[in-house]
Motif scaffolding. Sequence first.
Motif, mmCIF file in Angstrom:
data_model
loop_
_atom_site.group_PDB
_atom_site.id
_atom_site.type_symbol
_atom_site.label_atom_id
_atom_site.label_comp_id
_atom_site.label_asym_id
_atom_site.label_seq_id
_atom_site.Cartn_x
_atom_site.Cartn_y
_atom_site.Cartn_z
ATOM 1 N N VAL A 59 0.830 -1.207 0.000
ATOM 2 C CA VAL A 59 0.000 0.000 0.000
ATOM 3 C C VAL A 59 0.859 1.250 0.000
ATOM 4 O O VAL A 59 0.626 2.194 -0.778
ATOM 5 N N GLU A 60 1.876 1.274 0.865
ATOM 6 C CA GLU A 60 2.687 2.484 0.994
ATOM 7 C C GLU A 60 3.429 2.807 -0.298
ATOM 8 O O GLU A 60 3.560 3.979 -0.671
ATOM 9 N N GLU A 61 3.908 1.770 -0.994
ATOM 10 C CA GLU A 61 4.645 2.002 -2.230
ATOM 11 C C GLU A 61 3.721 2.505 -3.332
ATOM 12 O O GLU A 61 4.080 3.396 -4.109
ATOM 13 N N ILE A 62 2.509 1.956 -3.398
ATOM 14 C CA ILE A 62 1.541 2.420 -4.394
ATOM 15 C C ILE A 62 1.144 3.871 -4.114
ATOM 16 O O ILE A 62 1.073 4.703 -5.021
ATOM 17 N N LEU A 63 0.915 4.165 -2.837
ATOM 18 C CA LEU A 63 0.559 5.533 -2.460
ATOM 19 C C LEU A 63 1.664 6.513 -2.835
ATOM 20 O O LEU A 63 1.392 7.627 -3.294
ATOM 21 N N ALA A 64 2.915 6.089 -2.633
ATOM 22 C CA ALA A 64 4.036 6.980 -2.945
ATOM 23 C C ALA A 64 4.063 7.340 -4.425
ATOM 24 O O ALA A 64 4.531 8.422 -4.798
ATOM 25 N N LYS A 65 3.535 6.443 -5.285
ATOM 26 C CA LYS A 65 3.552 6.693 -6.732
ATOM 27 C C LYS A 65 2.385 7.555 -7.196
ATOM 28 O O LYS A 65 2.495 8.280 -8.193
ATOM 29 N N ILE A 66 1.245 7.463 -6.498
ATOM 30 C CA ILE A 66 0.078 8.211 -6.971
ATOM 31 C C ILE A 66 -0.212 9.457 -6.136
ATOM 32 O O ILE A 66 -0.923 10.350 -6.603
ATOM 33 N N ASP A 67 0.334 9.513 -4.923
ATOM 34 C CA ASP A 67 0.126 10.684 -4.068
ATOM 35 C C ASP A 67 1.352 11.583 -4.181
ATOM 36 O O ASP A 67 2.330 11.427 -3.452
ATOM 37 N N THR A 68 1.317 12.514 -5.110
ATOM 38 C CA THR A 68 2.476 13.382 -5.340
ATOM 39 C C THR A 68 2.784 14.197 -4.086
ATOM 40 O O THR A 68 1.901 14.756 -3.456
ATOM 41 N N GLY A 69 4.041 14.233 -3.744
ATOM 42 C CA GLY A 69 4.463 14.972 -2.555
ATOM 43 C C GLY A 69 4.580 14.108 -1.323
ATOM 44 O O GLY A 69 5.151 14.540 -0.315
ATOM 45 N N ALA A 70 4.054 12.865 -1.383
ATOM 46 C CA ALA A 70 4.093 11.992 -0.207
ATOM 47 C C ALA A 70 5.523 11.635 0.170
ATOM 48 O O ALA A 70 5.876 11.610 1.355
ATOM 49 N N ALA A 71 6.357 11.349 -0.833
ATOM 50 C CA ALA A 71 7.742 10.947 -0.557
ATOM 51 C C ALA A 71 8.500 12.056 0.150
ATOM 52 O O ALA A 71 9.250 11.811 1.097
ATOM 53 N N ALA A 72 8.306 13.292 -0.307
ATOM 54 C CA ALA A 72 9.003 14.421 0.312
ATOM 55 C C ALA A 72 8.539 14.630 1.750
ATOM 56 O O ALA A 72 9.353 14.914 2.645
ATOM 57 N N ARG A 73 7.232 14.470 1.980
ATOM 58 C CA ARG A 73 6.709 14.622 3.343
ATOM 59 C C ARG A 73 7.280 13.549 4.260
ATOM 60 O O ARG A 73 7.678 13.825 5.392
ATOM 61 N N ASP A 74 7.318 12.306 3.753
ATOM 62 C CA ASP A 74 7.852 11.209 4.565
ATOM 63 C C ASP A 74 9.331 11.411 4.857
ATOM 64 O O ASP A 74 9.795 11.136 5.972
ATOM 65 N N ALA A 75 10.095 11.862 3.866
ATOM 66 C CA ALA A 75 11.528 12.089 4.062
ATOM 67 C C ALA A 75 11.767 13.144 5.132
ATOM 68 O O ALA A 75 12.674 13.018 5.966
ATOM 69 N N GLU A 76 10.944 14.179 5.113
ATOM 70 C CA GLU A 76 11.078 15.244 6.110
ATOM 71 C C GLU A 76 10.794 14.714 7.516
ATOM 72 O O GLU A 76 11.496 15.048 8.479
ATOM 73 N N LYS A 77 9.771 13.856 7.630
ATOM 74 C CA LYS A 77 9.439 13.264 8.929
ATOM 75 C C LYS A 77 10.576 12.390 9.440
ATOM 76 O O LYS A 77 10.924 12.426 10.627
ATOM 77 N N LEU A 78 11.139 11.577 8.546
ATOM 78 C CA LEU A 78 12.216 10.683 8.955
ATOM 79 C C LEU A 78 13.443 11.474 9.400
ATOM 80 O O LEU A 78 14.074 11.140 10.411
ATOM 81 N N SER A 79 13.782 12.492 8.657
ATOM 82 C CA SER A 79 14.982 13.274 8.982
ATOM 83 C C SER A 79 14.863 13.977 10.325
ATOM 84 O O SER A 79 15.883 14.310 10.945
ATOM 85 N N ALA A 80 13.641 14.209 10.773
ATOM 86 C CA ALA A 80 13.423 14.894 12.049
ATOM 87 C C ALA A 80 13.453 13.942 13.248
ATOM 88 O O ALA A 80 13.353 14.379 14.398
#
Length: 521
Positions: free
Chosen positions: A187-208
């Motif tokens: 689910v998460e991988e599919i969402l990352a492909k169709i929900d634009t901006g999701a990857a950047a949001r997740d990366a920001e959360k992880l880095s924090a």
Amino acid sequence: MLDATLKTQLKAYLEKVTQPFEIVASLDDSDKSRELLALLNDIVGLSDKIALRTDGSDTRRPSFSLNHPDGNISLHFAGIPMGHEFTSLVLALLQVGGHPSKTAADVIEQIKNIEGEFNFETYFSLSCQNCPDVVQALNLMAVINPNIRHVAIDGALFQDEVEQRQIMSVPSIYLNGQPFGQGRMGVEEILAKIDTGAAARDAEKLSAKQAFDVLVVGGGPAGASAAIYAARKGIRTGVAAERFGGQVLDTMAIENFISIQETEGPKLARALEEHVKQYDVDIMNLQRADKLIPATQAGQLHEVRFTSGASLKAKTVILATGARWREMNVPGEQEYRGRGVAYCPHCDGPLFKGKRVAVIGGGNSGVEAAIDLAGIVAQVTLIEFDSQLRADAVLQRKLFSLPNVTVVTSALTSEVKGDGQKVTGLVYKDRNSSEFHSLDLEGIFVQIGLVPNTDWLKGTVELSPRGEIVVDSRGQTSLPGIFAAGDVTTVPYKQIVIAVGEGAKASLGAFDHLIRTSAPA
């Protein structure tokens, strides 16, 4: 259709259905339609909340949909979802019937909020252990969001579509009529492909995130074991993995994992993840490591950067990135990957029914693949580089007993041939005579071992000539505070049970390092 034991088990599951719904079947006079009707009658006979109609108008027959009275769900199966897909069917029945999913609340909320029209089609095979993850993910999304529609299609049953779309690998996913992806996806991988901006949001959360005491990079058997042993010490533990389960997800039968007589790779991978989740471990999926920045002096933190843009820091790091299928590295291989060149005979074999295929590799994996394929395809040619097969004797006896298998030894695969759309043959060199020979065929299954996932580590930790991470008896690498475990290391004999033990050892080594480096003078 279902035996008494399976009916009893299914009835217990269907008691969790809380909302009435109906199954609408589209049938013809074929044997497969009669088979599907028998299955659906068995299902509706086990629950008073499920009704069956047989007046469906779907052009794919046999097929069926799961419908709510308000019509806000579009979830279809084209074919008979048995084999590996029976679990997908059961989950779909429960979720359409109102039983809540165990998916994380933030993921469910993300699915609900997706806007747009998404018509997904997934081609699967009943013997594919990778397909259920995709089917179940898209089914769940179709249940949660009415803008998402999904039909799961048995490629072996709808060969005309497979030929028309030139599908030679499953799972193959289409979105709004266009290719969307191939291979295992959650689910998460599919969402990352169709929900634009999701990857950047997740990366920001992880880095924090706060620094970890132990950061495990990789989610296979070694990584799971390392995480459990670290968490049991009560220290802050994280696991960053591209896909939890690793190479185990692509393994079919497992019969040598001590205390478990027989299981399958995806089942074992799920058990590993569930075990890790019993502890306070921060699991971060869809994270492919890109760079290791080790601490340069005492008291500093190690840093791992990921292709997503995320960055994580830790006092100690355990590298458990495993290995991937070794490629032939010959002309045409990459061009026709997924178009006749395959690496999973269990997944893609049914798509080559009645065709000619080659298996590259004469070890256990190659011989097992040839044996399995021989029951599906017209002709199998096994090609081995060495002068003799390296598989276990019992497997060789079975192989040579099959009438539609040809074995070619002392052969070097030189080129994959194709017509621009799909594989049409291969060329190999006879190592004894140096002559080149051509084979006309439609599929090539590569089974020549594994290569460690260490490209991103070059120039940091010491690597062997084979690209493996050099470790000592405690799992320590050439860098203080950096440990490694599993198939990615120099430890011999790449086996699941060995990887589990090595993960535990590396974790204990990391804990010992933490104690010694944090102790007061």
